[in-house]
Design a protein around this motif. Structure first.
Motif, mmCIF file in Angstrom:
data_model
loop_
_atom_site.group_PDB
_atom_site.id
_atom_site.type_symbol
_atom_site.label_atom_id
_atom_site.label_comp_id
_atom_site.label_asym_id
_atom_site.label_seq_id
_atom_site.Cartn_x
_atom_site.Cartn_y
_atom_site.Cartn_z
ATOM 1 N N ALA A 67 0.820 -1.211 0.000
ATOM 2 C CA ALA A 67 0.000 0.000 0.000
ATOM 3 C C ALA A 67 0.857 1.266 0.000
ATOM 4 N N PHE A 68 2.060 1.177 0.542
ATOM 5 C CA PHE A 68 2.940 2.341 0.614
ATOM 6 C C PHE A 68 3.852 2.481 -0.605
ATOM 7 N N VAL A 69 3.770 1.538 -1.562
ATOM 8 C CA VAL A 69 4.560 1.668 -2.784
ATOM 9 C C VAL A 69 3.871 2.681 -3.706
ATOM 10 N N PRO A 70 4.526 3.789 -4.050
ATOM 11 C CA PRO A 70 3.918 4.747 -4.999
ATOM 12 C C PRO A 70 4.012 4.180 -6.419
ATOM 13 N N ILE A 71 3.003 3.405 -6.807
ATOM 14 C CA ILE A 71 3.093 2.607 -8.024
ATOM 15 C C ILE A 71 3.270 3.466 -9.273
ATOM 16 N N ARG A 72 2.514 4.540 -9.397
ATOM 17 C CA ARG A 72 2.637 5.373 -10.608
ATOM 18 C C ARG A 72 4.055 5.917 -10.740
ATOM 19 N N ARG A 73 4.591 6.412 -9.639
ATOM 20 C CA ARG A 73 5.964 6.940 -9.677
ATOM 21 C C ARG A 73 6.975 5.828 -9.936
ATOM 22 N N ALA A 74 6.704 4.621 -9.405
ATOM 23 C CA ALA A 74 7.615 3.493 -9.623
ATOM 24 C C ALA A 74 7.658 3.109 -11.099
#
Length: 457
Positions: free
Chosen positions: A438-445
């Motif tokens: 949940a804390f992974v900023p997927i779009r930025r990743a």
């Protein structure tokens, strides 16, 4: 105008269907060989070699490579050794896949080696336990390597918007194919008397059938898939000549290069945690059903079959949810459902088949989707041209760390002598993995890896 490299990346419906069929082909090895038949059969061969008489096996030992071990420990030790070896083999296999323009042939090499090793278990009779261990090592390692190469095709045959659907279809076909062969093999077990076969003979032929199934259906992706140019075509002749040595060198560069993609590494940590919980529930559900719930094989085996076929439907269902809500959110939803499954398992009454079957249904629904969408989401976090080597590391997260959950389960049982406490101890993997994801900023990743994020995440 479409460039040559971009044109080479485009795929057809025929190619995608061929790609799905490799999941259909190799899943027979996972279900019929690893999950059901080989463990008991190889243990029986080892016990025969140790001179066991009925149940009098407590003090019996065998001596593979001069090391004294209990016959019942042979298969778990062999599985552990194969996992250890895959930690070194899979990233190298992935790096080689990225550095050769003949990726399809590399997939064929690993697939047919694994299938051939499985078929060779036809000769696993008498006291040839060491032959069985060696063949399983080769089959399991090449199976993992083939999956790495197979997964690396995904970013090449599906764009960002379509990848969740394609990955989900692949997983769904895999569960359907593996479940269908297992159904046929279970039918053979039930009809063994009329066939004039012993249980051991049916088990051996069932193992061999998985190898034949794997080899036969691998022909379909071999006809449908096509090779594409490597991302960096410079010095291609040297790449061909030194693919293996460059593979080891590239593995080291990949591990160092992960520092440039910390959010990809962040996702891998989350996947490592929650996937370990998933794998542990799958592998120990039968043990929980037998030892804690006191259920017979007549309940357990149909439940395993049901899980396979429901996982087919679950993968398609969650693939549809991902198209509406996005893969990242759908995986988080699946982890909430996994948490509910573990809590429900704690409260299951002993000796009652129906609640266990319902629980198996819940596992089947969330199983395929959570794995398929994790694969497609990770494919968005890979720099272009490095699909193989990154999926090699991803597969290690799947295989090389799958001892953490069993260790937690074993320690909880050892301290409490309660399988219910042991199963509920697995909650930590789903809760911690879900919070981390949940804390992974997927779009930025995805953008950090140089890719275009899909509209829905």
């Amino acid at each position: 105008m479409v460039s040559t490299v971009e044109e080479a990346r485009l795929s057809t419906r025929r190619e995608r269907t061929g790609w799905y069929f490799y999941d259909w082909a190799n899943s027979a090895f996972q279900t019929s060989v690893i999950t059901v038949f080989l463990g008991p059969y190889l243990t029986g061969i080892a016990e025969s070699a140790a001179g066991c008489d009925g149940d009098a096996c407590d003090d019996a030992v065998i001596h593979p490579l001069g090391i004294a071990i209990a016959p019942g420990a042979l298969f778990p030790y062999t599985v552990s050794l194969s996992v250890l070896l895959t930690v070194f083999v899979l990233p190298v296999a992935g790096a080689i896949a990225d550095r050769t323009p003949r990726k399809k042939e590399l997939l064929a090499l690993f697939a047919y080696l694994g299938a051939g090793s499985t078929i060779a278990m036809l000769f696993l009779t008498g006291d040839r336990y060491l032959l069985g261990a060696v063949l399983f090592l080769l089959a399991n390692i090449t199976y993992g390597a083939s999956v790495v190469v197979y997964n690396s095709f995904l970013p090449q045959i599906a764009d960002e918007e379509d990848r969740d659907r394609v990955s989900s279809f692949g997983w769904a076909w895999g569960y359907l194919g593996g479940g269908l062969l297992l159904l046929l093999n279970v039918a053979a077990v039930l009809a063994k008397d009329s066939l004039g076969l012993t249980t051991g003979e049916v088990a051996r032929y069932s193992i061999v059938s998985a190898g034949l199934w794997w080899a036969g259906f691998t022909t379909i992706p071999m006809l449908a898939l096509r090779n594409r140019p490597v991302a960096d075509p410079e010095d291609l002749g040297a790449r061909r000549a030194n693919a293996v040595t460059d593979g080891f060198r590239q593995l080291w560069h990949t591990l160092k290069g992960l520092r440039a993609y910390p959010l990809t590494l962040f996702f891998l940590v989350a996947y490592l945690i929650y996937n370990d919980g998933i794998q542990t529930v799958i592998s120990l559900a039968a043990l929980y059903g037998t030892e804690e719930l006191k259920l017979a094989d007549s309940v357990l085996v149909p439940t395993i079959l049901m899980v396979q076929f429901l996982a087919f439907a679950g993968a398609l269902l969650m693939g549809r949810l991902a198209r509406v809500y996005g893969a990242w959110k759908t995986i988080l939803i699946s982890l909430v459902l996994w948490t509910a499954v573990v809590v429900a398992a704690y409260f299951l009454p002993a000796g009652e088949a129906v609640p266990f079957l319902i629980l198996g249904g819940g596992i089947g629904i969330v199983l395929g989707g959570s794995q398929a969408l994790s694969r497609s989401l990770f494919s968005q976090l890979i720099p272009k041209g490095k699909e193989g080597e990154y999926f090699g590391i991803y597969e290690i997260s799947d295989r090389g760390t799958s001892w953490l959950g069993p260790l937690a389960f074993g320690l909880a049982y050892d301290l409490t002598r309660s399988y219910r406490v042991a199963i509920v101890a697995l909650l930590v993997f789903f809760v911690a993995g879900g919070i981390t994801l949940a804390f992974v900023p997927i779009r930025r990743a995805i953008e950090q890896a140089g890719n275009t994020p899909p509209a829905r995440l």
